[in-house]
Design an enzyme around this catalytic site. Sequence first.
Site, PDB file in Angstrom:
ATOM      1  N   ASP A  49      -4.844  -0.283  -5.307  1.00  0.00           N
ATOM      2  CA  ASP A  49      -5.904   0.374  -4.907  1.00  0.00           C
ATOM      3  C   ASP A  49      -7.259  -0.704  -4.856  1.00  0.00           C
ATOM      4  OD1 ASP A  49      -6.158   2.725  -3.895  1.00  0.00           O
ATOM      5  OD2 ASP A  49      -6.590   3.721  -5.943  1.00  0.00           O
ATOM      6  N   ARG A 103       0.688  -1.347  -0.093  1.00  0.00           N
ATOM      7  CA  ARG A 103      -0.034  -0.082  -0.169  1.00  0.00           C
ATOM      8  C   ARG A 103       0.685   1.166  -0.101  1.00  0.00           C
ATOM      9  NH1 ARG A 103      -4.776   1.860  -1.440  1.00  0.00           N
ATOM     10  NH2 ARG A 103      -5.168   3.900  -0.402  1.00  0.00           N
ATOM     11  N   ARG A 110       0.181   4.375  -6.895  1.00  0.00           N
ATOM     12  CA  ARG A 110      -0.064   3.698  -6.091  1.00  0.00           C
ATOM     13  C   ARG A 110       0.176   2.038  -6.137  1.00  0.00           C
ATOM     14  NH1 ARG A 110      -5.080   5.795  -5.345  1.00  0.00           N
ATOM     15  NH2 ARG A 110      -3.821   7.665  -4.968  1.00  0.00           N
ATOM     16  N   ASP A 159     -11.046  -0.183  -4.620  1.00  0.00           N
ATOM     17  CA  ASP A 159     -12.251   0.564  -4.332  1.00  0.00           C
ATOM     18  C   ASP A 159     -13.644  -0.128  -4.189  1.00  0.00           C
ATOM     19  OD1 ASP A 159     -10.514   2.687  -4.051  1.00  0.00           O
ATOM     20  OD2 ASP A 159     -10.671   3.497  -6.108  1.00  0.00           O
TER      21      ASP A 159
END
Length: 167
Positions: free
Chosen positions: A98, A86, A95, A100
């Site tokens: 992720d 992370r 990143r 979501d």
Amino acid sequence: MAPLIDVYIGMGSNLHEPLLQIKEAIDELNAHPHFHNVKISKIYQSKPIGPQDQPDYINAAAYFQTFLGAHHVLDELQALEQQHGRLRKRHWGERTLDLDLLLYGNAQIQTPRLTVPHPFMLERSFVLFPLNDLANDIHIPPQHSLKTQIANMSFDLSPLDEEKNPR
Ligand code: ROI
């Protein structure tokens, strides 16, 4: 008994071998004891939304069913993100992984930790086109449909070669 809920999530990575990050995340979703009937979209490459001086992203979407509450699903997704290191360098920047939470049944949720539907999903081709691989009759509460939302959106993603990426 708690109801079985349809959940859709978005997946993205542009650091540390992004395709590998996404493939490992797919394996982890499939292996998860509380995520049932997991289905995965095609895998795409997309140009970054946000600062342009970062690598392209690998994006995909996933569907599963669960008895877990929305915040419990969020906990599980954040735990997977943590396992992947992370790393998040800056706001709207690169990143490692992720995950979501996009849709949780037909729920609309607004708490300090969680907003569902995901607040930016309606504008993002890297979210909506993968979602469309999973089901084209998705309702986005309170009043949007995936179909009308993508009707006027340009398809600016590159599907990765399936032959090279068997799932
Ligand atoms: N851009 C693309 N193309 N894909 C993403 O997954 C993504 N994720 C983000 C931001 C930085 C907004 N840009 C992105 O979080």
